[in-house]
Design an enzyme around this catalytic site. Structure first.
Site, PDB file in Angstrom:
ATOM      1  N   LYS A  22      12.155 -32.288  16.940  1.00  0.00           N
ATOM      2  CA  LYS A  22      11.479 -32.393  15.643  1.00  0.00           C
ATOM      3  C   LYS A  22      12.324 -33.205  14.658  1.00  0.00           C
ATOM      4  O   LYS A  22      11.807 -34.099  13.976  1.00  0.00           O
ATOM      5  CB  LYS A  22      11.255 -30.975  15.091  1.00  0.00           C
ATOM      6  CG  LYS A  22      10.998 -30.916  13.600  1.00  0.00           C
ATOM      7  CD  LYS A  22      10.880 -29.487  13.094  1.00  0.00           C
ATOM      8  CE  LYS A  22      12.148 -28.807  12.663  1.00  0.00           C
ATOM      9  NZ  LYS A  22      12.664 -29.149  11.348  1.00  0.00           N
ATOM     10  N   ASN A  23      13.623 -32.889  14.592  1.00  0.00           N
ATOM     11  CA  ASN A  23      14.445 -33.523  13.553  1.00  0.00           C
ATOM     12  C   ASN A  23      14.806 -34.976  13.870  1.00  0.00           C
ATOM     13  O   ASN A  23      15.349 -35.688  13.026  1.00  0.00           O
ATOM     14  CB  ASN A  23      15.709 -32.701  13.287  1.00  0.00           C
ATOM     15  CG  ASN A  23      15.379 -31.408  12.568  1.00  0.00           C
ATOM     16  OD1 ASN A  23      14.256 -31.231  12.088  1.00  0.00           O
ATOM     17  ND2 ASN A  23      16.337 -30.502  12.490  1.00  0.00           N
ATOM     18  N   CYS A 117      15.286 -24.615  -0.884  1.00  0.00           N
ATOM     19  CA  CYS A 117      14.508 -23.791   0.032  1.00  0.00           C
ATOM     20  C   CYS A 117      15.299 -22.540   0.333  1.00  0.00           C
ATOM     21  O   CYS A 117      16.405 -22.353  -0.159  1.00  0.00           O
ATOM     22  CB  CYS A 117      14.121 -24.558   1.287  1.00  0.00           C
ATOM     23  SG  CYS A 117      15.471 -24.790   2.410  1.00  0.00           S
ATOM     24  N   ARG A 122      20.137 -27.211  -1.344  1.00  0.00           N
ATOM     25  CA  ARG A 122      19.781 -28.500  -0.729  1.00  0.00           C
ATOM     26  C   ARG A 122      19.607 -29.658  -1.729  1.00  0.00           C
ATOM     27  O   ARG A 122      18.494 -30.175  -1.933  1.00  0.00           O
ATOM     28  CB  ARG A 122      18.545 -28.337   0.157  1.00  0.00           C
ATOM     29  CG  ARG A 122      18.769 -27.234   1.167  1.00  0.00           C
ATOM     30  CD  ARG A 122      17.721 -27.175   2.219  1.00  0.00           C
ATOM     31  NE  ARG A 122      17.898 -28.188   3.250  1.00  0.00           N
ATOM     32  CZ  ARG A 122      17.080 -28.314   4.287  1.00  0.00           C
ATOM     33  NH1 ARG A 122      16.046 -27.528   4.413  1.00  0.00           N
ATOM     34  NH2 ARG A 122      17.300 -29.257   5.171  1.00  0.00           N
ATOM     35  N   ASP A 308      21.891 -25.067  12.775  1.00  0.00           N
ATOM     36  CA  ASP A 308      20.554 -24.668  13.239  1.00  0.00           C
ATOM     37  C   ASP A 308      20.601 -23.724  14.439  1.00  0.00           C
ATOM     38  O   ASP A 308      19.559 -23.266  14.917  1.00  0.00           O
ATOM     39  CB  ASP A 308      19.705 -25.907  13.562  1.00  0.00           C
ATOM     40  CG  ASP A 308      19.344 -26.682  12.299  1.00  0.00           C
ATOM     41  OD1 ASP A 308      19.445 -26.114  11.202  1.00  0.00           O
ATOM     42  OD2 ASP A 308      18.970 -27.868  12.419  1.00  0.00           O
ATOM     43  N   ARG A 400       6.646 -24.381  12.783  1.00  0.00           N
ATOM     44  CA  ARG A 400       7.165 -25.640  12.243  1.00  0.00           C
ATOM     45  C   ARG A 400       8.121 -26.302  13.236  1.00  0.00           C
ATOM     46  O   ARG A 400       8.322 -27.517  13.167  1.00  0.00           O
ATOM     47  CB  ARG A 400       7.917 -25.397  10.938  1.00  0.00           C
ATOM     48  CG  ARG A 400       7.029 -24.982   9.790  1.00  0.00           C
ATOM     49  CD  ARG A 400       7.811 -24.983   8.504  1.00  0.00           C
ATOM     50  NE  ARG A 400       8.705 -26.120   8.474  1.00  0.00           N
ATOM     51  CZ  ARG A 400       9.964 -26.084   8.048  1.00  0.00           C
ATOM     52  NH1 ARG A 400      10.476 -24.983   7.590  1.00  0.00           N
ATOM     53  NH2 ARG A 400      10.706 -27.168   8.068  1.00  0.00           N
TER      54      ARG A 400
END
Ligand code: EPU
Length: 422
Positions: A22-23, A117, A122, A308, A400
């Protein structure tokens, strides 16, 4: 809203295929804004909500995309637009990575300010620093980043911040620099494989980039970029999560389509803890050969242990006898999962940016709440290892970032299903 129900204490067995990252895929999709022709993106995790959000945003910016299986065919159609609305950007922070390509291609952009978030404040000061050094005037007006430039020119840019390098600030600066006049050097660039994959894609489009994957990236601006075909790298965080799924359930699984080279810090720590991770003919085999021992881990920029994977590692350590210390140096407040794991019987307490984990024998299933993507993954892992039933609410966070997670886990023998929350 959906919730996940897990009946734990089952050893996982069999094989699982890892999706595209995804990233890596999100900035690559943003980079297609720089192309004058059609791009084909393969191995894209197309069922993820974040990928769909990015495609909606790109549509609003004048791009047309067609999704076929795990491929996206995307091209510019008609008038290009430079307005990225709050409605879309607010649902996904990674939307900020359209800023660099928009300003690089159109010399202007109005992108909603992404805000903080749940995992921390961030800031985006490094995005501002990188892009403004290329000659772009950046202001914040009414909640939007307003970017204007007459011409972008190359520059020497130091991009190190309080917490080291920044993945998306490096991506944004690189995407703005590829069409700038002259040479750009980014020092203290992020070295994450996702940044390298983006640069590889830009090179296929005709960009001149050297040094990507290292802290010094050199970019020689070109006049235009064409279309390109690219296959996204496998998701190292999804792979790491399934490695821990095998370890935490005392399972024996084969992980397919993963790149072990991107996971060295994780596999090194897990090997130290007693997990056996070996190359097999058809993938990576993960099992326990002995009782696990506690290990300390510190989250750092790549090639360090990835933030992560912090929450997932904590789930594993919470059922590993002894004391382990997990220190978060990227997002010092990324500990929303701690109280939920403690609801399942874990013994974790926080000391500043460190979590002290006293491993217990077994977790007990409980109703828990997912707060963000990786915290949700940690709760799934805990639920797989726990006695009885765990109910995880707010699973939209998981959607997500983890493709078909229940389906993949069920194939490995887990009892996991989704129900509507009442
Ligand atoms: N930072 C600044 N200034 C900036 C930008 C970042 O101080 O202008 C700080 C951040 O606050 C943080 C550190 O630098 O302390 C690193 O943040 P980074 O910018 O690298 O994070 P990001 O690029 O916004 C990406 C991933 C995150 C992942 C981080 C760190 C994407 C879409 N997101 O975010 O992924 O945690 O890098 O590796 O690529 C996730 O997938 O769950 C996720 C949160």
């Amino acid at each position: 809203m959906d919730k996940l129900i897990i009946e734990g204490s089952r050893k996982l067995k069999g094989s699982v295929r890892i999706s595209g990252a995804k990233n890596a895929c999100l900035p690559i999709l943003a980079a297609t804004l720089l192309a004058d022709e059609k791009c084909v993106i393969k191995n894209s995790p197309n069922s993820l909500r974040d990928i769909m959000t990015m495609l909606k945003l790109l549509k609003a910016l004048g791009m047309k995309s067609v999704v076929e299986g795990d491929t996206i065919i995307i091209e510019p159609v008609g008038e290009r637009k430079s307005f990225a609305p709050y409605k879309l950007v607010s649902t996904m922070r990674a939307s900020v990575c359209v800023l660099g390509p928009l300003v690089g291609k159109l010399k202007q952009a109005n992108v909603s300010f992404p805000g903080g978030c749940i995992i921390g404040p961030r800031p985006i000061d490094l995005h501002f620093k990188g892009i403004s050094r290329l000659g772009v005037d950046l202001k914040i007006k009414k909640g939007y980043i307003v970017a204007r430039a007459k011409e972008l020119h190359g520059a020497d840019i130091y991009l190190g911040g309080h917490f080291g390098s920044s993945v998306l600030a490096t991506a944004n600066t690189m995407m703005a620099a590829v069409l700038a006049k002259g040479k750009t050097v980014i020092e203290s660039a992020a070295c994450e494989p996702e940044v390298k994959d983006l640069a590889d894609f830009l090179v296929k489009m005709g960009a001149k980039i050297k040094g990507h994957g290292s802290p010094r990236i050199e970019i020689e601006g070109v006049k235009r970029l064409g279309g390109a075909e690219h296959s996204v790298i496998p998701d190292r965080i999804e792979a790491g999560t399934y490695i821990i799924a095998s370890a935490i359930t005392d399972g024996d699984i084969i992980i397919k389509n993963a790149n072990l080279e991107h996971l060295t810090a994780v596999t090194d720590k897990l090997t130290e803890a007693g997990v056996s991770i070996t190359r097999a003919a058809d993938g990576i085999r993960v099992r326990r050969k002995k009782a696990l021992s506690p290990v300390d881990a510190t989250m750092l920029p790549y090639p360090g242990f990835p933030t992560d994977m912090q929450a997932q590692m904590m789930s594993l350590m919470s059922v590993t006898k002894g004391i382990s210390v997990i220190t978060e140096k990227i997002y010092p407040g990324r500990f929303m999962h701690v109280s939920e794991l403690n609801r399942m019987g874990a013994q974790i307490h926080l000391e500043g940016p460190s979590a002290i984990v006293k491993g217990i024998k077994r977790l007990s299933g409980a109703p828990v709440m997912a707060s963000d993507l990786r915290a949700s993954a940690a709760l799934v892992l805990a639920g797989l290892a726990a006695d009885d039933k765990t109910e995880i609410s707010r699973v939209y966070h998981l959607d997500r970032g983890y493709e078909r997670i229940e389906e993949k886990l069920r194939k490995l023998g887990a009892r996991i299903w989704r129900e509507k929350e009442i």
